[in-house]
Scaffold this motif. Structure first.
Motif, PDB file in Angstrom:
ATOM      1  N   ILE A 124       8.549   3.629  -7.228  1.00  0.00           N
ATOM      2  CA  ILE A 124       7.626   3.438  -6.110  1.00  0.00           C
ATOM      3  C   ILE A 124       7.963   4.451  -5.015  1.00  0.00           C
ATOM      4  CG2 ILE A 124       7.359   0.987  -6.647  1.00  0.00           C
ATOM      5  CD1 ILE A 124       9.082   0.373  -4.190  1.00  0.00           C
ATOM      6  N   ASP A 125       7.084   4.548  -4.011  1.00  0.00           N
ATOM      7  CA  ASP A 125       7.258   5.553  -2.953  1.00  0.00           C
ATOM      8  C   ASP A 125       7.658   4.970  -1.608  1.00  0.00           C
ATOM      9  OD1 ASP A 125       6.187   8.062  -4.402  1.00  0.00           O
ATOM     10  OD2 ASP A 125       4.639   6.559  -4.754  1.00  0.00           O
ATOM     11  N   GLY A 126       7.530   3.652  -1.447  1.00  0.00           N
ATOM     12  CA  GLY A 126       7.876   3.067  -0.164  1.00  0.00           C
ATOM     13  C   GLY A 126       7.788   1.559  -0.208  1.00  0.00           C
ATOM     14  N   LEU A 127       8.308   0.938   0.843  1.00  0.00           N
ATOM     15  CA  LEU A 127       8.265  -0.511   0.973  1.00  0.00           C
ATOM     16  C   LEU A 127       7.210  -0.873   2.015  1.00  0.00           C
ATOM     17  CD1 LEU A 127      12.100  -1.304   1.029  1.00  0.00           C
ATOM     18  CD2 LEU A 127      10.539  -1.399  -0.931  1.00  0.00           C
ATOM     19  N   GLY A 128       6.280  -1.726   1.653  1.00  0.00           N
ATOM     20  CA  GLY A 128       5.241  -2.113   2.599  1.00  0.00           C
ATOM     21  C   GLY A 128       4.160  -2.938   1.925  1.00  0.00           C
ATOM     22  N   SER A 129       3.389  -3.615   2.762  1.00  0.00           N
ATOM     23  CA  SER A 129       2.304  -4.474   2.296  1.00  0.00           C
ATOM     24  C   SER A 129       0.979  -3.722   2.334  1.00  0.00           C
ATOM     25  CB  SER A 129       2.214  -5.718   3.179  1.00  0.00           C
ATOM     26  OG  SER A 129       1.873  -5.338   4.506  1.00  0.00           O
ATOM     27  N   THR A 130      -0.083  -4.393   1.930  1.00  0.00           N
ATOM     28  CA  THR A 130      -1.415  -3.803   1.998  1.00  0.00           C
ATOM     29  C   THR A 130      -1.798  -3.494   3.442  1.00  0.00           C
ATOM     30  OG1 THR A 130      -2.052  -5.093   0.050  1.00  0.00           O
ATOM     31  CG2 THR A 130      -3.831  -4.119   1.332  1.00  0.00           C
ATOM     32  N   GLY A 131      -1.495  -4.438   4.349  1.00  0.00           N
ATOM     33  CA  GLY A 131      -1.787  -4.211   5.761  1.00  0.00           C
ATOM     34  C   GLY A 131      -1.029  -3.021   6.317  1.00  0.00           C
ATOM     35  N   TYR A 132       0.221  -2.878   5.901  1.00  0.00           N
ATOM     36  CA  TYR A 132       1.034  -1.743   6.353  1.00  0.00           C
ATOM     37  C   TYR A 132       0.413  -0.424   5.886  1.00  0.00           C
ATOM     38  CZ  TYR A 132       4.816   1.679   6.266  1.00  0.00           C
ATOM     39  OH  TYR A 132       5.576   2.820   6.431  1.00  0.00           O
ATOM     40  N   VAL A 133       0.015  -0.363   4.620  1.00  0.00           N
ATOM     41  CA  VAL A 133      -0.568   0.865   4.092  1.00  0.00           C
ATOM     42  C   VAL A 133      -1.864   1.203   4.823  1.00  0.00           C
ATOM     43  CG1 VAL A 133      -1.592   1.918   2.039  1.00  0.00           C
ATOM     44  CG2 VAL A 133       0.520   0.600   1.833  1.00  0.00           C
ATOM     45  N   ALA A 134      -2.712   0.190   5.034  1.00  0.00           N
ATOM     46  CA  ALA A 134      -3.983   0.436   5.723  1.00  0.00           C
ATOM     47  C   ALA A 134      -3.754   0.904   7.159  1.00  0.00           C
ATOM     48  CB  ALA A 134      -4.828  -0.835   5.706  1.00  0.00           C
ATOM     49  N   ARG A 135      -2.785   0.271   7.817  1.00  0.00           N
ATOM     50  CA  ARG A 135      -2.552   0.565   9.241  1.00  0.00           C
ATOM     51  C   ARG A 135      -1.781   1.862   9.453  1.00  0.00           C
ATOM     52  NH1 ARG A 135      -0.338  -3.738   9.972  1.00  0.00           N
ATOM     53  NH2 ARG A 135       1.849  -3.088   9.814  1.00  0.00           N
ATOM     54  N   GLU A 136      -0.704   2.052   8.719  1.00  0.00           N
ATOM     55  CA  GLU A 136       0.213   3.160   8.985  1.00  0.00           C
ATOM     56  C   GLU A 136      -0.059   4.392   8.130  1.00  0.00           C
ATOM     57  OE1 GLU A 136       2.187   2.950  11.468  1.00  0.00           O
ATOM     58  OE2 GLU A 136       1.901   0.804  11.853  1.00  0.00           O
ATOM     59  N   VAL A 137      -0.517   4.193   6.910  1.00  0.00           N
ATOM     60  CA  VAL A 137      -0.700   5.326   6.001  1.00  0.00           C
ATOM     61  C   VAL A 137      -2.147   5.817   6.048  1.00  0.00           C
ATOM     62  CG1 VAL A 137      -0.480   6.142   3.629  1.00  0.00           C
ATOM     63  CG2 VAL A 137       1.143   4.444   4.512  1.00  0.00           C
ATOM     64  N   VAL A 138      -3.097   4.916   5.817  1.00  0.00           N
ATOM     65  CA  VAL A 138      -4.510   5.295   5.825  1.00  0.00           C
ATOM     66  C   VAL A 138      -5.020   5.444   7.250  1.00  0.00           C
ATOM     67  CG1 VAL A 138      -6.819   4.642   5.010  1.00  0.00           C
ATOM     68  CG2 VAL A 138      -4.814   4.055   3.642  1.00  0.00           C
ATOM     69  N   GLN A 139      -4.486   4.637   8.155  1.00  0.00           N
ATOM     70  CA  GLN A 139      -4.924   4.568   9.552  1.00  0.00           C
ATOM     71  C   GLN A 139      -6.372   4.088   9.656  1.00  0.00           C
ATOM     72  OE1 GLN A 139      -3.989   8.359  11.376  1.00  0.00           O
ATOM     73  NE2 GLN A 139      -1.813   7.825  11.536  1.00  0.00           N
ATOM     74  N   ALA A 140      -6.696   3.144   8.803  1.00  0.00           N
ATOM     75  CA  ALA A 140      -7.972   2.430   8.868  1.00  0.00           C
ATOM     76  C   ALA A 140      -7.620   0.967   8.597  1.00  0.00           C
ATOM     77  CB  ALA A 140      -8.963   2.963   7.851  1.00  0.00           C
ATOM     78  N   GLU A 141      -7.333   0.228   9.676  1.00  0.00           N
ATOM     79  CA  GLU A 141      -6.718  -1.095   9.549  1.00  0.00           C
ATOM     80  C   GLU A 141      -7.638  -2.135   8.941  1.00  0.00           C
ATOM     81  OE1 GLU A 141      -4.086  -4.146  12.338  1.00  0.00           O
ATOM     82  OE2 GLU A 141      -4.996  -2.349  13.190  1.00  0.00           O
ATOM     83  N   LYS A 142      -8.945  -1.977   9.105  1.00  0.00           N
ATOM     84  CA  LYS A 142      -9.883  -2.959   8.576  1.00  0.00           C
ATOM     85  C   LYS A 142      -9.873  -2.927   7.050  1.00  0.00           C
ATOM     86  CE  LYS A 142     -14.723  -4.434   8.792  1.00  0.00           C
ATOM     87  NZ  LYS A 142     -16.077  -4.120   9.312  1.00  0.00           N
ATOM     88  N   LEU A 143      -9.721  -4.088   6.449  1.00  0.00           N
ATOM     89  CA  LEU A 143      -9.689  -4.199   4.988  1.00  0.00           C
ATOM     90  C   LEU A 143     -10.989  -4.836   4.489  1.00  0.00           C
ATOM     91  CD1 LEU A 143      -6.075  -5.611   4.511  1.00  0.00           C
ATOM     92  CD2 LEU A 143      -6.799  -3.240   4.215  1.00  0.00           C
ATOM     93  N   ILE A 144     -11.563  -4.266   3.457  1.00  0.00           N
ATOM     94  CA  ILE A 144     -12.746  -4.851   2.823  1.00  0.00           C
ATOM     95  C   ILE A 144     -12.485  -4.938   1.325  1.00  0.00           C
ATOM     96  CG2 ILE A 144     -15.181  -4.519   2.249  1.00  0.00           C
ATOM     97  CD1 ILE A 144     -15.653  -3.424   4.965  1.00  0.00           C
ATOM     98  N   ASP A 145     -12.700  -6.129   0.775  1.00  0.00           N
ATOM     99  CA  ASP A 145     -12.440  -6.391  -0.634  1.00  0.00           C
ATOM    100  C   ASP A 145     -13.642  -5.952  -1.476  1.00  0.00           C
ATOM    101  OD1 ASP A 145     -11.618  -7.265  -3.075  1.00  0.00           O
ATOM    102  OD2 ASP A 145     -11.260  -9.341  -2.488  1.00  0.00           O
ATOM    103  N   TYR A 146     -13.422  -5.013  -2.377  1.00  0.00           N
ATOM    104  CA  TYR A 146     -14.468  -4.517  -3.274  1.00  0.00           C
ATOM    105  C   TYR A 146     -14.351  -5.107  -4.674  1.00  0.00           C
ATOM    106  CZ  TYR A 146     -16.115  -0.936  -0.001  1.00  0.00           C
ATOM    107  OH  TYR A 146     -16.664  -0.289   1.075  1.00  0.00           O
ATOM    108  N   THR A 147     -13.471  -6.067  -4.855  1.00  0.00           N
ATOM    109  CA  THR A 147     -13.304  -6.674  -6.176  1.00  0.00           C
ATOM    110  C   THR A 147     -14.571  -7.426  -6.554  1.00  0.00           C
ATOM    111  OG1 THR A 147     -10.982  -7.036  -5.596  1.00  0.00           O
ATOM    112  CG2 THR A 147     -11.793  -8.106  -7.592  1.00  0.00           C
ATOM    113  N   PRO A 148     -15.178  -7.132  -7.696  1.00  0.00           N
ATOM    114  CA  PRO A 148     -16.369  -7.893  -8.107  1.00  0.00           C
ATOM    115  C   PRO A 148     -16.043  -9.378  -8.213  1.00  0.00           C
ATOM    116  CG  PRO A 148     -16.142  -5.924  -9.448  1.00  0.00           C
ATOM    117  CD  PRO A 148     -14.871  -6.044  -8.644  1.00  0.00           C
ATOM    118  N   GLN A 149     -16.918 -10.203  -7.629  1.00  0.00           N
ATOM    119  CA  GLN A 149     -16.706 -11.646  -7.621  1.00  0.00           C
ATOM    120  C   GLN A 149     -17.733 -12.327  -8.523  1.00  0.00           C
ATOM    121  OE1 GLN A 149     -14.139 -13.003  -6.106  1.00  0.00           O
ATOM    122  NE2 GLN A 149     -13.506 -11.064  -5.174  1.00  0.00           N
TER     123      GLN A 149
END
Length: 349
Positions: free
Chosen positions: A292-317
């Protein structure tokens, strides 16, 4: 002692005599009214009887209306969920966000984490203009190498089509075997320090019942066309040549797994033969080994790495009505298993 074995009120007993007496009085009053012989007392009895009937009818009518309204409300709710669920698709997101696709549970053609579902979600996420990156949120022990291979290849294809849109994998509790196979296609992999990562190997197992059949005196009758058609039959003796052949199949699949991991991870992965032995590692260990490349959650990746904190689930339901039926079935099964003591199985600690 009564001769009635069921302790039921006997004919003419005091428990039934009173209602019959009242009914006969009402009948007599009605008969007198027809012949114009009814007294005021009898007219009151008739009036009381009719009022009682009207009250019962009104009460039955109210309950009928109530249950009809309840049924219509339930059906209306299902329809509302169906149409609202369609309206709340990821396409309505008009602001920058991070797209999330869940890979949860066993990866199998017959389970929600199947290649078709995940690939459709990936395509929607990459096509969404306001999705700045895609995150695969993984919580799976693995599964079918075929399904995992389909997803891996589709990730590589989409990354080539959308080079400006990175894809990250975030491992939650576990990302092992086929789940790590998929994660290896990501640009970067993140996990928690206690996540279970790896298990790069292939397993196939079964049982042999030949000795048991001999003990109980059961004869196996199996008819095949083809010398090795029944080589995995658990009721037939094992054959050294067939065992070697099956091992070669597993080795080939294992090497395919290794090649894809090396292709996805490149120079980041350490040159350690134990990595491909089927062992599983914690997040901290996986970081040191380059899994792996780092320690962090989905929120961490969105906030710190992507810098787009809002998460939207695209998983087909699944359709809302199917979700309701499934949830109802799960609830009933859970309640039954709790009552009969099946919910107290072993847990990993």
């Amino acid at each position: 002692m009564s001769d009635n074995p069921w302790n039921e009120p006997e004919h003419g007993s005091s428990e039934t005599a009173a209602p019959r007496k009242a009914a006969s009085k009402a009948e007599q009053a009605v008969e007198n009214a027809r012949e114009d012989k009814a007294s005021s007392k009898e007219w009151k009895l008739i009036e009381k009887t009719l009022n009682g009937l009207f009250v019962e009818q009104r009460r039955a009518r109210r309950w009928g209306v109530f249950f009809k309204l309840l049924t219509f409300a339930y059906l209306f709710g299902l329809l509302a969920m169906f149409f609202i669920g369609k309206d709340l698709t990821p396409d309505v997101a008009q602001k920058d966000h991070t797209a999330v696709i869940e890979i949860k549970g066993t990866i199998s053609a017959d389970d929600p984490a199947n290649a078709d579902n995940i690939i459709w979600g990936l395509r929607d996420a990459f096509e969404a203009p306001h999705a700045k990156a895609v995150v695969l949120r993984i919580n799976s022990p693995g599964g079918s190498p075929v399904q995992a291979g389909y997803i891996y290849d589709e990730i590589k294809r989409l990354r080539a089509m959308y080079p400006e849109k990175p894809l990250y994998a975030v491992i939650m509790d576990i990302g092992a075997s086929g789940a790590y196979y998929i994660a290896a296609a990501a640009d970067s992999i993140y996990a928690d320090k206690a996540s279970l990562v790896g298990s790069i190997g292939v397993v196939a197992g079964g049982f042999g019942f030949v000795d048991l059949m001999d003990k109980v005196g059961v004869e196996r009758r199996l008819y095949t066309a083809g010398e090795h058609k029944a080589f995995l039959d658990p009721f037939s003796p094992s054959n050294q040549g067939e065992e070697q052949f099956w091992q070669s199949v597993l080795n080939t699949t294992h090497q395919q797994f290794i090649d894809q991991v090396r292709k996805g991870r490149g120079d980041r992965i350490k040159d350690d033969p134990k990595l491909f032995s089927g062992l599983v590692w914690t997040g901290e260990q996986a970081l040191e080994l380059g899994l792996i490349d780092g320690l962090g959650s989905t929120g961490y990746v969105a906030r710190e790495v992507v810098q787009a904190e809002k998460l939207i689930d695209y998983t087909p339901q699944p359709e809302p009505w199917k979700q309701i039926v499934d949830e109802l079935g799960v609830s009933v099964t859970r309640a039954i298993s709790t009552q009969i003591g099946l919910s107290q199985g072993p847990h990993l600690r």
